[in-house]
Design a protein around this motif. Structure first.
Motif, PDB file in Angstrom:
ATOM      1  N   TYR B 127       0.807  -1.222   0.000  1.00 13.76           N
ATOM      2  CA  TYR B 127       0.000   0.000   0.000  1.00 13.76           C
ATOM      3  C   TYR B 127       0.843   1.277   0.000  1.00 13.76           C
ATOM      4  CZ  TYR B 127      -3.403  -3.569   0.582  1.00 13.76           C
ATOM      5  OH  TYR B 127      -4.148  -4.699   0.358  1.00 13.76           O
ATOM      6  N   ARG B 128       2.140   1.143  -0.273  1.00 13.26           N
ATOM      7  CA  ARG B 128       2.999   2.317  -0.390  1.00 13.26           C
ATOM      8  C   ARG B 128       3.106   2.672  -1.874  1.00 13.26           C
ATOM      9  NH1 ARG B 128       4.185   5.922   2.025  1.00 13.26           N
ATOM     10  NH2 ARG B 128       6.452   5.980   2.055  1.00 13.26           N
ATOM     11  N   PRO B 129       2.656   3.876  -2.253  1.00 11.70           N
ATOM     12  CA  PRO B 129       2.470   4.173  -3.690  1.00 11.70           C
ATOM     13  C   PRO B 129       3.718   4.053  -4.568  1.00 11.70           C
ATOM     14  CG  PRO B 129       1.532   5.910  -2.311  1.00 11.70           C
ATOM     15  CD  PRO B 129       2.210   4.972  -1.390  1.00 11.70           C
ATOM     16  N   LEU B 130       4.900   4.366  -4.064  1.00 15.70           N
ATOM     17  CA  LEU B 130       6.080   4.295  -4.938  1.00 15.70           C
ATOM     18  C   LEU B 130       6.649   2.882  -5.044  1.00 15.70           C
ATOM     19  CD1 LEU B 130       8.098   7.587  -4.181  1.00 15.70           C
ATOM     20  CD2 LEU B 130       6.472   7.166  -6.017  1.00 15.70           C
ATOM     21  N   ALA B 131       6.129   1.966  -4.227  1.00 18.95           N
ATOM     22  CA  ALA B 131       6.566   0.565  -4.324  1.00 18.95           C
ATOM     23  C   ALA B 131       5.372  -0.339  -4.060  1.00 18.95           C
ATOM     24  CB  ALA B 131       7.697   0.280  -3.345  1.00 18.95           C
ATOM     25  N   SER B 132       4.329  -0.148  -4.839  1.00 14.64           N
ATOM     26  CA  SER B 132       3.093  -0.901  -4.610  1.00 14.64           C
ATOM     27  C   SER B 132       2.975  -2.089  -5.564  1.00 14.64           C
ATOM     28  CB  SER B 132       1.882   0.019  -4.783  1.00 14.64           C
ATOM     29  OG  SER B 132       1.827   0.486  -6.121  1.00 14.64           O
ATOM     30  N   GLN B 133       3.857  -2.130  -6.566  1.00 12.92           N
ATOM     31  CA  GLN B 133       3.837  -3.241  -7.516  1.00 12.92           C
ATOM     32  C   GLN B 133       5.127  -4.042  -7.364  1.00 12.92           C
ATOM     33  OE1 GLN B 133       0.974  -3.653  -9.161  1.00 12.92           O
ATOM     34  NE2 GLN B 133       0.324  -1.773  -8.135  1.00 12.92           N
ATOM     35  N   ALA B 134       5.053  -5.321  -7.724  1.00 16.74           N
ATOM     36  CA  ALA B 134       6.210  -6.198  -7.549  1.00 16.74           C
ATOM     37  C   ALA B 134       7.428  -5.652  -8.302  1.00 16.74           C
ATOM     38  CB  ALA B 134       5.869  -7.602  -8.030  1.00 16.74           C
ATOM     39  N   GLU B 135       7.185  -5.073  -9.460  1.00 13.27           N
ATOM     40  CA  GLU B 135       8.291  -4.575 -10.279  1.00 13.27           C
ATOM     41  C   GLU B 135       9.057  -3.456  -9.555  1.00 13.27           C
ATOM     42  OE1 GLU B 135       6.981  -3.248 -14.124  1.00 13.27           O
ATOM     43  OE2 GLU B 135       9.009  -2.678 -14.709  1.00 13.27           O
ATOM     44  N   ASP B 136       8.304  -2.441  -9.040  1.00 16.07           N
ATOM     45  CA  ASP B 136       8.933  -1.323  -8.309  1.00 16.07           C
ATOM     46  C   ASP B 136       9.626  -1.832  -7.047  1.00 16.07           C
ATOM     47  OD1 ASP B 136       7.421   0.250 -10.062  1.00 16.07           O
ATOM     48  OD2 ASP B 136       5.770   0.385  -8.625  1.00 16.07           O
ATOM     49  N   THR B 137       8.950  -2.760  -6.376  1.00 17.89           N
ATOM     50  CA  THR B 137       9.464  -3.252  -5.104  1.00 17.89           C
ATOM     51  C   THR B 137      10.779  -4.000  -5.333  1.00 17.89           C
ATOM     52  OG1 THR B 137       7.168  -3.479  -4.436  1.00 17.89           O
ATOM     53  CG2 THR B 137       8.795  -4.497  -3.008  1.00 17.89           C
ATOM     54  N   ALA B 138      10.821  -4.763  -6.403  1.00 18.55           N
ATOM     55  CA  ALA B 138      12.056  -5.496  -6.713  1.00 18.55           C
ATOM     56  C   ALA B 138      13.170  -4.524  -7.105  1.00 18.55           C
ATOM     57  CB  ALA B 138      11.797  -6.491  -7.848  1.00 18.55           C
ATOM     58  N   ALA B 139      12.823  -3.493  -7.864  1.00 15.13           N
ATOM     59  CA  ALA B 139      13.831  -2.517  -8.297  1.00 15.13           C
ATOM     60  C   ALA B 139      14.412  -1.768  -7.096  1.00 15.13           C
ATOM     61  CB  ALA B 139      13.209  -1.534  -9.282  1.00 15.13           C
ATOM     62  N   LEU B 140      13.553  -1.512  -6.116  1.00 16.62           N
ATOM     63  CA  LEU B 140      14.003  -0.780  -4.927  1.00 16.62           C
ATOM     64  C   LEU B 140      15.016  -1.588  -4.113  1.00 16.62           C
ATOM     65  CD1 LEU B 140      11.440   1.508  -3.435  1.00 16.62           C
ATOM     66  CD2 LEU B 140      13.197   0.666  -1.912  1.00 16.62           C
ATOM     67  N   LEU B 141      14.816  -2.907  -4.089  1.00 13.70           N
ATOM     68  CA  LEU B 141      15.777  -3.731  -3.339  1.00 13.70           C
ATOM     69  C   LEU B 141      17.150  -3.686  -4.015  1.00 13.70           C
ATOM     70  CD1 LEU B 141      16.471  -5.581  -1.000  1.00 13.70           C
ATOM     71  CD2 LEU B 141      15.787  -7.527  -2.405  1.00 13.70           C
ATOM     72  N   ALA B 142      17.145  -3.601  -5.326  1.00 10.56           N
ATOM     73  CA  ALA B 142      18.433  -3.526  -6.032  1.00 10.56           C
ATOM     74  C   ALA B 142      19.228  -2.299  -5.554  1.00 10.56           C
ATOM     75  CB  ALA B 142      18.200  -3.473  -7.536  1.00 10.56           C
TER      76      ALA B 142
END
Lengths: 353, 218
Positions: B127-142
């Motif tokens: 529910y966090r808008p800048l990392a609400s999709q798997a794609e964004d969330t995965a990119a953020l971990l990188a």
């Protein structure tokens, strides 16, 4: 995106501004406001907008002036000491009759003060956001959802009345998180600005945006015209929320984070049979004088609660005009009053009425 | 809930890292293991582990905080005491600041973590808008892995909407969490659920958590 999301206050302000059609943000980092600028820095390039970290607050506010003069929705954000630096530019914006959105996420002062939340820029926001005879619209959200809603209103009313608008919050509201529903993007219609200096293309006379008047009489006349507009705003744009005020003996007046604390204190007072209520100003300028005056007959006393040494209490006293006692309770330096502290004040006043 | 002796909690801003760290610390100390909580958040001015020192004291949890904690000093300086934790008995939990910026601080300790072995839990919230999709969330971990010079070993699905969290809120996040785990090739180590929210049981590794991180009026 009509779904609920979880956002920090600072992020929600940024996202709401983008939804409201703002594509020009100029800022300079300062705690506890920085997430707003950081969000803009991430998002603006992806949507064809401009995020620019200026070399100083003075530069940032004057970039806002330039962008607004060119006819676009522009905004800046800062925290207390940074707003002080921006006041010159805000006065110029007002003198040029330009709309702009300015966010102040207040921290403790004066001087460098501290980074913890405060409400001690009330006087600055409502009385003197710069030199000269002028006012700006000032909005005081108390929840993150309300921040989102007020960003739209601030842009719209700023456009309508051609004047700067400020959203005044504090570090706690800026940093805390709450679920919000964002409006659907792309639905906002930014009004035409026939006055903008955006190129006459040989089809109309020059639009000149200026705050310098060589003729004193013309300057006086401009100020008088501007104040007629302010009178109209005072008559139509006062906004506040009332909580249990109909039968209240003691009416608290509090805005922003303080009002969240007071809401609990009012509930606790009611639980022990004390008729307490609250008026929560949503517009600080224009101040909701009419609602306070409407409650003058039934209320026995007023209590203003602020995170300051007592600033808004002046406006409450002006509205009450001696008809009823006006008490004040405040914490400062970055300290937020606690609900039991406010309840104690209510109990003290209740013992004396 | 048994955790690794060196457990790092990282993730996007506002996913609930501090609240999770406090829960893990309290629950671990209750099993009789001494716990040290290291507040490594030097990018966020409010709602850090150090702001809950009273709770930690009550539970006899050792807190290592930046020297500026509890003051209004806005300086990204760390406590030298952090170096002692690698020799310390018991479990150590590292509450890291948000995003790659917040995780930068881990970089200087990366060789120590690698030498001692560690678990790095990546906290996610649908529910966090800048990392609400798997794609964004995965990119953020990188980004986090690049600045921390460490690899995440598992995911904590901490999807929630604070007071508005319902069973459905959590159920609606499961697909997102699975997809994130697939993209990253690391397992979901736990899915959190606020204590008192009944009606969810068939999710593996469910971790009931208390809400410690609150506003002054809650």
């Amino acid at each position: 995106m009509a779904e609920k999301v979880l956002m920090k206050g600072n992020e929600a302000l940024a996202e709401a501004a983008i939804c409201a059609g703002c594509r020009h943000f100029f800022g300079y980092p300062i705690t506890p406001q920085t997430e707003l600028a950081a969000y803009m820095a991430k998002k603006m390039p992806k949507i064809g907008g401009t995020y620019l970290q200026a070399e100083s607050e003075l530069a940032a506010i004057n970039m806002v002036l330039g962008a607004s003069a060119a006819g676009v929705r522009a905004m800046t954000s800062s925290s207390s000491p940074g707003i002080s630096l921006k006041t010159e530019g805000i006065s110029y914006l007002a003198g040029c009759d330009l709309p702009a959105l300015i966010i102040n996420v207040q921290r403790g002062g004066p001087g460098l003060g501290g980074i913890q939340p405060s409400q001690s820029d009330y006087w600055q926001a409502t009385k003197a956001t710069g030199h000269g005879d002028f006012q700006i619209l000032v909005f005081a959200p108390s929840t993150i959802q309300e921040m989102v809603d007020l960003v739209f209103l601030a842009f719209d009313l700023g456009d309508k009345y051609r004047m700067p608008a400020m959203i005044l919050l504090d570090g706690m509201l800026g940093q805390m998180m709450e679920p919000v529903v964002l409006p659907e993007a792309g639905k906002t219609v930014v009004p035409d600005r026939p006055w903008a200096a955006d190129g006459h293309k040989n089809k109309r006379p020059h639009n000149i945006i200026n705050s310098l008047y060589l003729d004193p009489l013309k300057l006086e006349q401009t100020n008088i015209e501007r104040f007629k507009r302010y009178e109209k705003i005072k008559g139509t744009e006062q906004r506040c929320e009332e909580l249990h005020t109909e039968d209240a003996d003691i009416i608290i007046v509090a805005y922003g984070a303080s009002s969240r604390v007071c809401r609990n204190a009012v509930a606790a007072a009611r639980a022990q049979g004390i008729k307490a209520g609250m008026i929560r100003p949503i517009t600080l300028w224009p101040f909701p004088v009419d609602t306070i005056q409407k409650r003058l007959v039934s209320a026995k006393a007023f209590l203003t609660v602020e995170m300051s040494m007592g600033q808004m209490v002046d406006d409450v006293r002006l509205a009450v005009n001696g008809a009823k006692p006006v008490h004040f309770f405040g914490r400062t330096g970055g300290i937020i009053p606690s609900p039991p502290e406010v309840l104690e004040q209510i109990e003290l006043i209740n013992g004396g009425i | 809930m048994k955790i690794h002796p060196l457990t790092i909690i990282c993730g996007h801003y506002g996913t609930g890292k501090t609240n999770l760290s406090l829960n893990l610390a309290v629950d671990t100390v209750k099993t009789g293991v001494p716990v040290t909580l290291v507040d490594l958040d030097i990018v966020n001015p409010y709602f850090r582990s150090s702001d809950y020192s009273r709770l930690l004291e009550e539970h006899n949890i050792k807190l290592i905080a930046p020297g500026s904690a509890g003051t209004t000093l806005d300086v990204p300086a760390l406590s030298a005491e952090i170096y002692s934790v690698f020799e310390r008995e018991g479990n150590v939990i590292f509450d890291v600041g948000g995003d790659g910026v917040g995780a930068t601080v881990l970089g200087r300790f990366s060789s120590k973590f690698i030498a001692h072995g560690y678990e790095m839990l990546y906290v996610i919230n649908h529910y966090r808008p800048l990392a609400s999709q798997a794609e964004d969330t995965a990119a953020l971990l990188a980004e986090i892995e690049a600045t921390s010079r460490l690899r995440a070993t598992g995911i904590v699905n901490n999807s929630h909407l604070m007071k508005d969290t319902t069973c459905q809120t959590i159920i609606d996040s499961l697909e997102y969490a699975d997809e994130t785990a697939d993209r990253l090739g690391i397992p979901i180590k736990m899915t959190t659920v606020p204590k008192g929210l009944n009606g969810i049981s068939n999710i593996p590794d469910l971790y009931p958590i208390s809400i410690y991180v609150r506003t002054p009026w809650d």
